[in-house]
Design an enzyme around this catalytic site. Structure first.
Site, PDB file in Angstrom:
ATOM      1  N   SER A 250       0.865  -1.176   0.000  1.00  0.00           N
ATOM      2  CA  SER A 250       0.000   0.000   0.000  1.00  0.00           C
ATOM      3  C   SER A 250       0.899   1.222   0.000  1.00  0.00           C
ATOM      4  O   SER A 250       2.130   1.101  -0.071  1.00  0.00           O
ATOM      5  CB  SER A 250      -0.876  -0.003   1.257  1.00  0.00           C
ATOM      6  OG  SER A 250      -0.056   0.250   2.378  1.00  0.00           O
ATOM      7  N   LYS A 251       0.275   2.370   0.157  1.00  0.00           N
ATOM      8  CA  LYS A 251       1.052   3.618   0.170  1.00  0.00           C
ATOM      9  C   LYS A 251       2.076   3.632   1.311  1.00  0.00           C
ATOM     10  O   LYS A 251       3.072   4.327   1.248  1.00  0.00           O
ATOM     11  CB  LYS A 251       0.098   4.805   0.306  1.00  0.00           C
ATOM     12  CG  LYS A 251      -0.466   5.204  -1.045  1.00  0.00           C
ATOM     13  CD  LYS A 251      -1.322   6.434  -0.945  1.00  0.00           C
ATOM     14  CE  LYS A 251      -2.744   6.042  -0.630  1.00  0.00           C
ATOM     15  NZ  LYS A 251      -3.650   7.158  -0.524  1.00  0.00           N
TER      16      LYS A 251
END
Ligand code: GLU
Length: 313
Positions: A250-251
């Site tokens: 994810s980020k």
């Protein structure tokens, strides 16, 4: 019939290796059949996916050599290629479903939806209990005066099955495992399920390649294809990429975002390592997307999630 594949990123930040693996698989799978590739930016959630992220995603894919035949920057017969600009088509589909008597307004709040008694799916989301399914016209009108409703599709008590090109047979009881799903949220934003089906059908997509997290979205999407009188594409669900601790990328994993990777590696270095991890490059040596076409084979790609080993990137 010519194969038409697509990449459909939702750019809520810079693309990361997980998005790239998915795009690489989609590109190779279509190109190996001499197919065309469409790029569509899935920016329905305009607050999370501002225009510049979509532009950056396109630029990153171009830099990697995953060239597309139709989409942002090139145009094509099915423009626009950003979902935020295609709402008229989703309205039309919603109308068609409403005319079949299959859509109803839902006034449930988030708290009501997550009531402890609601059955939860594996990913933590809730199977809708059908609370608003049988409101009378008068009840719905009264509630609509208090808050704008979301729109849901009535699903039947039916098992829908398909054979995934990579994962094999998959079945789901729509009523029990999916429930009446959202077509439009109460704030007016169209739901992914509706938009993706409308767009893949409108753009003539014949094969959808995406991550295995969307396997269970496929039966409700097949049901939508059926209701909208459209021919569904073939589906291939590839493995997800996990970080070295086994969590989905994810980020949070800034080190595998393209911002950092582009500083450190060439496109062929990134693609060669990814393809090695996904089973179709004999070593982690650099390979261009074109060069990988010779070795790509769905049969070599694992069906289970792939963990990024420490030190590969
Ligand atoms: N936009 C979705 C995502 O980035 C993919 C949708 C799809 O491939 O059907 O997760």
């Amino acid at each position: 019939m010519q194969t038409v594949g697509r990449f459909a990123p939702s750019p809520s930040g810079r693309l990361h290796l997980g998005n790239l693996l998915c795009s690489l698989l989609a590109w190779l799978s279509a190109r190996q059949k001499n197919g065309r590739v469409v790029l569509r930016i899935e920016d329905l959630d305009t607050a999370r996916c501002p225009v510049r992220y979509g532009e950056q995603a396109a630029e990153d894919l171009r830099w990697l050599g995953l060239v597309w035949d139709e989409g942002p920057g090139i145009g094509g017969p099915h423009h626009p290629y950003e979902q935020s600009r295609r709402t008229a088509l989703y309205e039309q589909a919603l109308r068609a479903l409403r005319e079949q008597g299959l859509v109803y307004p839902c006034f449930c709040t988030r708290a009501e939806l997550h009531a402890a008694s609601a059955p939860h799916r594996e990913d933590g989301s809730v199977v809708y209990a059908g609370t608003c399914r049988n409101l009378t016209g008068a009840q719905a009108a009264e509630r609509a005066g208090q808050r704008p409703p979301a729109m849901r599709l009535k699903v039947p008590e039916e098992v829908w099955s398909f054979t995934d090109g990579h994962m094999g047979a998959f079945s789901m009881n729509l009523a029990q495992e999916c429930g009446d799903f959202l077509l439009r949220r109460s704030d007016g934003m169209f739901a992914y399920q509706l938009a993706v089906v409308v767009d893949d059908a409108a753009m003539g997509v014949t094969e959808v390649v995406r991550g295995s997290d969307l396997l269970s979205s496929t039966p409700p999407q097949l049901y939508l294809y059926h209701l909208l009188g459209q021919q569904p594409p073939a589906f291939y669900h590839g493995p997800l990429l996990l970080d070295s601790q086994g969590r989905r990328l994810s980020k949070r994993n800034a080190d595998v975002g393209l911002e950092v990777l582009r500083e450190q590696y060439s496109p062929a270095e990134i693609l060669g390592k990814l393809a090695y991890l996904a089973g179709f490059n004999p070593s982690a040596e650099p390979r261009t997307a074109e060069a990988l076409l010779a070795d790509f084979d769905w049969g070599r790609v694992p069906k289970t999630d792939l963990r990024l080993p420490e030190g590969l990137f």
